[in-house]
Write a protein that holds these residues in place. Structure first.
Motif, PDB file in Angstrom:
ATOM      1  N   GLN A  54      -7.799  56.539   7.447  1.00  0.00           N
ATOM      2  CA  GLN A  54      -7.394  56.563   9.157  1.00  0.00           C
ATOM      3  C   GLN A  54      -6.504  55.583   9.548  1.00  0.00           C
ATOM      4  OE1 GLN A  54      -8.983  56.753  12.793  1.00  0.00           O
ATOM      5  NE2 GLN A  54      -7.543  56.608  13.566  1.00  0.00           N
ATOM      6  N   VAL A  63       2.098  60.440   7.420  1.00  0.00           N
ATOM      7  CA  VAL A  63       1.766  61.401   8.108  1.00  0.00           C
ATOM      8  C   VAL A  63       1.762  61.417  10.001  1.00  0.00           C
ATOM      9  CG1 VAL A  63       0.001  61.878   6.863  1.00  0.00           C
ATOM     10  CG2 VAL A  63      -0.942  61.233   8.483  1.00  0.00           C
ATOM     11  N   THR A  67      -0.587  64.008  13.941  1.00  0.00           N
ATOM     12  CA  THR A  67      -1.219  64.419  13.110  1.00  0.00           C
ATOM     13  C   THR A  67      -2.539  63.700  12.241  1.00  0.00           C
ATOM     14  OG1 THR A  67       0.241  65.410  11.439  1.00  0.00           O
ATOM     15  CG2 THR A  67      -1.753  65.483  10.843  1.00  0.00           C
ATOM     16  N   VAL A  68      -2.656  62.546  12.661  1.00  0.00           N
ATOM     17  CA  VAL A  68      -3.382  61.297  12.342  1.00  0.00           C
ATOM     18  C   VAL A  68      -2.748  60.178  13.656  1.00  0.00           C
ATOM     19  CG1 VAL A  68      -4.670  59.825  10.758  1.00  0.00           C
ATOM     20  CG2 VAL A  68      -3.912  61.520  10.236  1.00  0.00           C
ATOM     21  N   ILE A 139      -7.092  64.167  15.691  1.00  0.00           N
ATOM     22  CA  ILE A 139      -7.087  64.130  14.366  1.00  0.00           C
ATOM     23  C   ILE A 139      -6.883  65.209  13.900  1.00  0.00           C
ATOM     24  CG2 ILE A 139      -8.644  63.467  11.935  1.00  0.00           C
ATOM     25  CD1 ILE A 139      -9.108  60.902  14.331  1.00  0.00           C
ATOM     26  N   PHE A 140      -6.030  65.868  12.915  1.00  0.00           N
ATOM     27  CA  PHE A 140      -6.055  66.871  12.264  1.00  0.00           C
ATOM     28  C   PHE A 140      -6.357  68.300  13.263  1.00  0.00           C
ATOM     29  CE2 PHE A 140      -6.647  64.145   8.827  1.00  0.00           C
ATOM     30  CZ  PHE A 140      -5.304  64.605   7.732  1.00  0.00           C
ATOM     31  N   GLY A 141      -5.597  67.655  14.784  1.00  0.00           N
ATOM     32  CA  GLY A 141      -5.892  69.125  15.489  1.00  0.00           C
ATOM     33  C   GLY A 141      -7.294  68.587  16.620  1.00  0.00           C
TER      34      GLY A 141
END
Length: 183
Positions: A54, A63, A67-68, A139-141
């Protein structure tokens, strides 16, 4: 001696095993504790890789930031927790008491302390999420605070068990060295 094929030694009926030597209990305990510590070290490494991934992904902008999320401040000192992992792993093959003690102390400083700091750092964001349903980091939604608290719950348990098993292992090693000195 017995063999899988052939006759049994003359004069034995198979019940003469009680005189044979047994493995001392501290050696059995040492082997089982080393196994548990190796398993915990593997989980610790996986957690460390998640946090490191991360941090690296967000810092190198690999990314989008939606997203992150940007890492929390506690994640940077937690990356130092690789040190107790390495010293603990190095202590196991040769029963190195010094490395094990260093690993136990540094686990508290570099593993558990950043997690406690992180729990306090993220508390306001967690309260905002659960009271008002608003999250600003993802983090990814998923809400980053939720994901990181889940990581922290697992990490605290792993580190606590590592320290507990290391203390038990240290006691087993210390008992075996004391028995050797008495003889």
């Amino acid at each position: 001696m017995t063999s899988r094929v052939g006759t049994r030694a003359a004069g034995t009926d198979g019940s003469d095993f009680k005189h044979r030597e047994k493995v001392a209990s501290h050696y059995q305990m040492s082997a089982s504790l080393k196994s548990e510590i190796r398993k915990l070290n593997f989980v610790h490494l996986l957690l460390w890789l998640l946090v490191a991934a991360q941090v690296i992904v967000s810092k190198l902008d690999l990314v989008p930031s939606d997203t992150v999320a940007e890492p929390y401040r506690w994640e940077y000192p937690y990356l130092i927790s690789l040190f107790p992992l390495v010293t603990g792993s190095l202590s196991l093959p040769k029963n190195n008491i010094s490395y094990l003690v260093i690993s136990m102390i540094s686990s508290g400083l570099f593993s558990i302390a950043p997690l406690f700091y992180g729990s306090m750092e993220m508390l306001g964001e967690a309260q905002q999420l659960y009271r008002h349903g608003k999250a600003y980091r993802f983090i990814f939604g998923w809400a980053a605070v939720t994901v990181m608290y889940l990581v922290m719950v697992v990490a605290v348990q792993v580190h606590a068990w590592q320290i507990y098993y290391s203390k038990k292992l240290l006691d087993a090693w210390f008992d075996s060295t004391q028995e050797k000195k008495k003889k």
